[in-house]
Structure formats: structure tokens, C-alpha cells
Design a protein around this motif. Structure first.
Motif, PDB file in Angstrom:
ATOM      1  N   VAL A  96       0.842  -1.197   0.000  1.00 11.92           N
ATOM      2  CA  VAL A  96       0.000   0.000   0.000  1.00 11.92           C
ATOM      3  C   VAL A  96       0.879   1.249   0.000  1.00 11.92           C
ATOM      4  N   ARG A  97       1.916   1.247   0.808  1.00 13.44           N
ATOM      5  CA  ARG A  97       2.826   2.396   0.888  1.00 13.44           C
ATOM      6  C   ARG A  97       3.488   2.678  -0.460  1.00 13.44           C
ATOM      7  N   GLU A  98       3.856   1.632  -1.187  1.00 11.44           N
ATOM      8  CA  GLU A  98       4.521   1.821  -2.471  1.00 11.44           C
ATOM      9  C   GLU A  98       3.554   2.209  -3.584  1.00 11.44           C
ATOM     10  N   GLN A  99       2.397   1.560  -3.630  1.00  9.56           N
ATOM     11  CA  GLN A  99       1.458   1.784  -4.732  1.00  9.56           C
ATOM     12  C   GLN A  99       0.555   2.991  -4.510  1.00  9.56           C
ATOM     13  N   CYS A 100       0.206   3.271  -3.251  1.00 10.48           N
ATOM     14  CA  CYS A 100      -0.705   4.379  -2.926  1.00 10.48           C
ATOM     15  C   CYS A 100      -0.117   5.195  -1.777  1.00 10.48           C
ATOM     16  N   PRO A 101       0.979   5.893  -2.014  1.00 13.67           N
ATOM     17  CA  PRO A 101       1.679   6.579  -0.929  1.00 13.67           C
ATOM     18  C   PRO A 101       0.847   7.646  -0.224  1.00 13.67           C
ATOM     19  N   ASP A 102      -0.149   8.187  -0.908  1.00 11.46           N
ATOM     20  CA  ASP A 102      -0.968   9.236  -0.293  1.00 11.46           C
ATOM     21  C   ASP A 102      -2.132   8.692   0.520  1.00 11.46           C
ATOM     22  N   ALA A 103      -2.414   7.401   0.400  1.00  9.20           N
ATOM     23  CA  ALA A 103      -3.541   6.816   1.139  1.00  9.20           C
ATOM     24  C   ALA A 103      -3.219   6.739   2.632  1.00  9.20           C
ATOM     25  N   LEU A 104      -4.192   7.087   3.467  1.00 10.38           N
ATOM     26  CA  LEU A 104      -4.020   6.917   4.905  1.00 10.38           C
ATOM     27  C   LEU A 104      -4.018   5.427   5.220  1.00 10.38           C
ATOM     28  N   ARG A 105      -3.169   5.028   6.157  1.00  8.94           N
ATOM     29  CA  ARG A 105      -3.079   3.628   6.552  1.00  8.94           C
ATOM     30  C   ARG A 105      -3.495   3.503   8.020  1.00  8.94           C
ATOM     31  N   PHE A 106      -4.607   2.815   8.244  1.00  9.28           N
ATOM     32  CA  PHE A 106      -5.143   2.629   9.584  1.00  9.28           C
ATOM     33  C   PHE A 106      -5.042   1.153   9.972  1.00  9.28           C
ATOM     34  N   LEU A 107      -4.815   0.907  11.249  1.00  8.80           N
ATOM     35  CA  LEU A 107      -4.798  -0.462  11.781  1.00  8.80           C
ATOM     36  C   LEU A 107      -5.972  -0.637  12.733  1.00  8.80           C
ATOM     37  N   ASN A 108      -6.764  -1.665  12.495  1.00 11.32           N
ATOM     38  CA  ASN A 108      -7.865  -2.018  13.395  1.00 11.32           C
ATOM     39  C   ASN A 108      -7.415  -3.221  14.221  1.00 11.32           C
ATOM     40  N   THR A 109      -7.264  -3.041  15.525  1.00  9.14           N
ATOM     41  CA  THR A 109      -6.632  -4.089  16.331  1.00  9.14           C
ATOM     42  C   THR A 109      -7.581  -5.171  16.831  1.00  9.14           C
ATOM     43  N   GLU A 110      -8.869  -4.878  17.001  1.00  9.40           N
ATOM     44  CA  GLU A 110      -9.809  -5.773  17.703  1.00  9.40           C
ATOM     45  C   GLU A 110      -9.394  -5.932  19.164  1.00  9.40           C
ATOM     46  N   ASP A 111      -8.227  -6.531  19.382  1.00 17.17           N
ATOM     47  CA  ASP A 111      -7.574  -6.509  20.694  1.00 17.17           C
ATOM     48  C   ASP A 111      -6.074  -6.602  20.427  1.00 17.17           C
ATOM     49  N   LEU A 112      -5.264  -6.413  21.461  1.00 13.57           N
ATOM     50  CA  LEU A 112      -3.828  -6.628  21.296  1.00 13.57           C
ATOM     51  C   LEU A 112      -3.572  -8.132  21.380  1.00 13.57           C
ATOM     52  N   HIS A 113      -3.315  -8.758  20.227  1.00 10.90           N
ATOM     53  CA  HIS A 113      -3.124 -10.206  20.184  1.00 10.90           C
ATOM     54  C   HIS A 113      -2.011 -10.647  21.118  1.00 10.90           C
ATOM     55  N   SER A 114      -0.926  -9.875  21.117  1.00 12.59           N
ATOM     56  CA  SER A 114       0.225 -10.252  21.937  1.00 12.59           C
ATOM     57  C   SER A 114      -0.122 -10.240  23.417  1.00 12.59           C
ATOM     58  N   LEU A 115      -0.934  -9.297  23.848  1.00 15.15           N
ATOM     59  CA  LEU A 115      -1.332  -9.216  25.253  1.00 15.15           C
ATOM     60  C   LEU A 115      -2.210 -10.410  25.621  1.00 15.15           C
ATOM     61  N   ARG A 116      -3.169 -10.723  24.754  1.00 12.95           N
ATOM     62  CA  ARG A 116      -4.060 -11.864  25.018  1.00 12.95           C
ATOM     63  C   ARG A 116      -3.269 -13.166  25.106  1.00 12.95           C
ATOM     64  N   GLU A 117      -2.348 -13.370  24.166  1.00 16.04           N
ATOM     65  CA  GLU A 117      -1.604 -14.622  24.138  1.00 16.04           C
ATOM     66  C   GLU A 117      -0.603 -14.715  25.289  1.00 16.04           C
ATOM     67  N   ALA A 118      -0.014 -13.586  25.680  1.00 13.34           N
ATOM     68  CA  ALA A 118       0.902 -13.596  26.824  1.00 13.34           C
ATOM     69  C   ALA A 118       0.149 -13.949  28.102  1.00 13.34           C
ATOM     70  N   ARG A 119      -1.034 -13.441  28.245  1.00  9.56           N
ATOM     71  CA  ARG A 119      -1.860 -13.776  29.411  1.00  9.56           C
ATOM     72  C   ARG A 119      -2.274 -15.242  29.388  1.00  9.56           C
ATOM     73  N   GLN A 120      -2.552 -15.760  28.210  1.00 11.75           N
ATOM     74  CA  GLN A 120      -2.924 -17.171  28.095  1.00 11.75           C
ATOM     75  C   GLN A 120      -1.774 -18.079  28.523  1.00 11.75           C
ATOM     76  N   ILE A 121      -0.565 -17.733  28.114  1.00  6.67           N
ATOM     77  CA  ILE A 121       0.604 -18.527  28.508  1.00  6.67           C
ATOM     78  C   ILE A 121       0.790 -18.488  30.018  1.00  6.67           C
ATOM     79  N   ALA A 122       0.657 -17.301  30.614  1.00 10.80           N
ATOM     80  CA  ALA A 122       0.798 -17.174  32.063  1.00 10.80           C
ATOM     81  C   ALA A 122      -0.259 -18.010  32.784  1.00 10.80           C
ATOM     82  N   HIS A 123      -1.481 -18.011  32.254  1.00 15.15           N
ATOM     83  CA  HIS A 123      -2.559 -18.795  32.859  1.00 15.15           C
ATOM     84  C   HIS A 123      -2.251 -20.288  32.807  1.00 15.15           C
TER      85      HIS A 123
END
Length: 410
Positions: A96-123
Motif C-alpha cells: 500500500v505504501r509503495e502503490q498508494c503513498p498518499d492513502a491513509l493507513r489505519f490499523l484495526n486491532t480488535e484486541d492486542l493479540h500479543s497481550l491476550r496470548e501472553a496472558r494465556q501462557i501465564a494462565h
């Protein structure tokens, strides 16, 4: 008319998962405000997939590690691209950055995957979760890298918003707290004495849900049965429930596993309490907001209420030990006055924290502000620019190598 492209991890399934409902809310936000909306994914549809075409969304199948996505981008030329989860930004962000450099790039997280999985390992290891567990989780650097590379990251959880600012040092200009977009109406709902039984529900592919159901079955429910009316039942609903959950179905013990139902909201409205004894997880919980919409108080944990709003004014019970959870469930199930108070607090909680009109306008104001100041906005993102340097572009060049390799195999 501005074009917005959502690159989806899966086809949204609003009837099976809160993440699917959340993505559909975003699509409807864009459609309502006159964006030309496009949705592209590498995933296949399922029986639960929403009919996006019927909503007016233009849909496109795409492939990993293929230059055909570059061609698609050149022809579409979107104004905004939303990556649904960080793995998609890793795969397609550089294109996207190369082909459409002017387009805004947004990230939709839903949740922080790393946080959820780190908590699962601790559990699983049966030790208390510490932030250091998250810092050292292998996905944390990847997820943080994606956040830095984007112009804006959407977070449903105010806790995760604070975590990224206070612990990682990400500037607030690059983060937006955008929780569920709900339009709750306080309509007539079944009253206390017309409701009975307990209900829990969730997607069976989500590990926190499976653990929660097992906790209910083996530890919580046996104690509740001793203290609630003998005809009280606990109903379990959800798509993709694994065999271990299905095998816990035991009508003689009042533990009823139904699986997926289309009319889940009706089932929740008939129940007296929603139970969500979540022991790990991240993001915010659609099962709890749905309970509020249905006028059904909940009993959950500290993890359950995390990031959803004012924890001191939760419309239900919050417990963190087995005894506390059982006691709170009995209290809210049997005390009509307490139950009614919790129901009223739930309606107010939705209005204060998940108002669709208010949250949508906040998002649109942020989007337009970034568009108007995109040059300075990106110039100040030193870390994001650093992560796009050649020395840190392993994902890009691996993708290019695979693309060329695939061409040679044709």
C-alpha cells in the motif's frame, strides 16, 4: 466520494464473534458517511459470513505474496486503507505504501493479540501475569511495529490505549480509542420474574471462551447448583464449539450446550444473568455489552470488565476468585432489587461509553484532521519511518522472494 479499502483477516461473522460485529460496525460507519467501501480478503466465506455485497460493499478476493494486489491497488487508488489486525499490515502494508503513498493507513486491532496470548501462557503456567510477560512475547514487537507503521491505530479498549502510551511511549496522535458503536434503545424487556436460568456464550475458536466454559462446567456450576433453585439451568451458546465443550452437555446436571443460534439476543433476554468468568484475554467483551443491550446483568471478572469504561460503576458483579464468583452469581440471581439496579446501570453504561453517534463523529474528526495534516503527521512519526527503512524490511523482501518463487513454479 472517498474510497476506503478494508483488508480483512476473515470475512466478518457478526453472528458468531464480537470481532465480526465490530468490523461490520466499521463498514456501516463508512457506508453511512458516504464512503465508497471496498473489502478485500484472502479468506474464504463460511456459512456465518455477512452478506457484504447486499450492504453495498465492493468485495474482492486477494492472494498473499502476489503482485496482483499491486495491480488491484493501482486500479482502485483508495484514499484510506484499513488493515484488520496487524498480520494484514505486515503482509500488505508495504505494498500500500509503495502503490498508494498518499492513502491513509489505519490499523484495526480488535484486541492486542500479543497481550491476550501472553496472558494465556501465564494462565497455563499458573503464574500471575506480569507486564514483562507481554514485553517478551514474540508477537509484541511485531504488533507494536505495525502500530508504528500506520497513520492511526484503532483500539476498542481504553486500557490498551493507556498501555501503549504509558508503557511503550506511542504518541496519542497515532492512537484512537474507538469502542463498540452501539445505538441502544431502552425498549420493553422481560422483567425479573419472567426470566430464569443463566447463560454464557462465545466463539469456540477463541481460547478465553473455551477456558471460561470449562471453568464454569467443572468448578463454578457444581457449587451454583447447590445454592440455586433445583430447576435452574446454565445454557451455553456459540459457533465452532470444540468437542470438549460439546461433550460437557449434561441435561441431568442442568448444563445445556446448544451451540450456535441465530436469535442469540432473544436467548439473552430470556436469561436472568450472563456469566463470563474470563481468566485471560484482551480487548473488550461483546458478550457483556450484549447483556447490557438485552437488559441482562452479568457476573464477570477483572479481565472481563477491563477497558470497557468506568470499572467502579460496573452494571453487575465482578469477582476474581471461585468463591467470589459463586457468591456474586447467587446474589444477583436472587435479589430482585439488586438485579433491577444493575439493569438500569447497564442501559446508562451503554449510553456513556458506546454511543454510536458520538464515537463515529470522533473517528471522522480524527480522520479529517490527519488528512489535512498528513505531511507533518507522518514526519513526526520517527519510529514508523525508521521501521520502513531497508534494514528493517524483512517482511517486504521475504514477500517479494516468495512472489518470484511462485512465478517460477507456474
Amino acid at each position: 466520494m472517498e474510497k476506503i479499502l478494508i483488508v480483512g483477516y476473515v470475512w466478518p461473522e457478526p453472528d458468531t464473534t464480537a470481532a465480526g460485529e465490530r468490523l461490520l460496525q466499521l463498514l456501516e460507519l463508512f457506508l453511512t458517511h458516504n464512503f465508497e467501501v471496498h473489502f478485500a480478503t484472502t479468506a474464504a466465506k463460511t456459512e456465518y459470513s455477512a452478506n457484504l455485497e447486499a450492504l453495498g460493499v465492493h468485495c474482492q478476493a486477494i492472494a498473499l505474496n502476489s503482485d496482483t494486489f499491486d495491480t488491484y491497488l493501482q486500479q482502485l487508488n483508495p484514499d484510506v486503507v484499513v488493515f484488520d489486525r496487524f498480520m494484514l499490515e505486515e503482509q500488505f502494508g508495504w505494498r500500500v505504501r509503495e502503490q498508494c503513498p498518499d492513502a491513509l493507513r489505519f490499523l484495526n486491532t480488535e484486541d492486542l493479540h500479543s497481550l491476550r496470548e501472553a496472558r494465556q501462557i501465564a494462565h497455563k503456567k499458573k503464574h500471575p501475569f506480569k507486564l514483562q510477560d507481554w514485553y517478551t512475547h514474540p508477537k509484541t514487537q511485531r504488533e507494536i511495529g505495525s502500530i508504528y507503521r500506520c497513520d492511526l491505530t484503532l483500539l476498542v479498549s481504553d486500557y490498551e490505549m493507556q498501555l501503549l502510551q504509558q508503557e511503550i511511549g506511542i504518541q496519542p496522535d497515532y492512537l484512537l480509542h474507538l469502542p463498540f458503536l452501539l445505538n441502544p434503545r431502552k425498549q420493553e424487556k422481560p422483567v425479573y420474574d419472567r426470566r430464569k436460568d443463566l447463560i454464557t456464550f462465545g466463539n469456540g475458536k477463541h481460547a478465553p471462551n473455551v477456558d471460561s466454559i470449562a471453568y464454569l462446567k467443572h468448578e463454578i456450576w457444581p457449587l451454583l447448583r447447590q445454592n440455586l433453585p433445583k430447576d435452574t439451568k446454565l445454557h451455553v451458546y456459540g459457533a465452532y464449539l470444540p468437542q470438549q465443550v460439546q461433550e460437557s452437555h449434561n441435561p441431568k446436571q442442568g448444563f445445556i450446550v446448544h451451540g450456535w443460534v441465530k436469535d442469540l439476543k432473544d436467548k439473552v433476554q430470556q436469561a436472568r444473568l450472563v456469566l463470563a468468568p474470563l481468566r485471560f484475554g484482551a480487548g473488550i467483551k461483546g458478550k457483556l455489552s450484549l447483556g447490557m443491550e438485552c437488559g441482562t446483568p452479568s457476573v464477570t471478572t477483572k479481565i472481563g470488565i477491563e477497558g470497557m469504561g468506568d470499572p467502579n460503576n460496573w452494571p453487575g458483579g465482578v469477582a476474581n476468585t471461585l468463591k467470589e464468583f459463586v457468591d456474586e452469581t447467587i446474589r444477583f440471581y436472587q435479589d430482585e432489587k439488586l438485579w433491577i439496579q444493575a439493569q438500569e446501570k447497564g442501559f446508562l453504561f451503554l449510553k456513556n461509553h458506546f454511543d454510536k453517534a458520538k464515537q463515529s463523529q470522533k473517528f471522522l474528526n480524527t480522520l479529517h484532521n490527519i488528512q489535512e495534516n498528513i505531511v507533518s503527521h507522518r514526519a513526526k512519526n520517527i519510529m514508523g519511518n525508521l521501521l520502513y527503512s531497508n534494514s528493517l524490511n524483512a517482511t517486504k523482501y521475504m514477500g517479494k522472494w516468495i512472489t518470484e518463487k511462485n512465478k517460477g513454479n507456474r
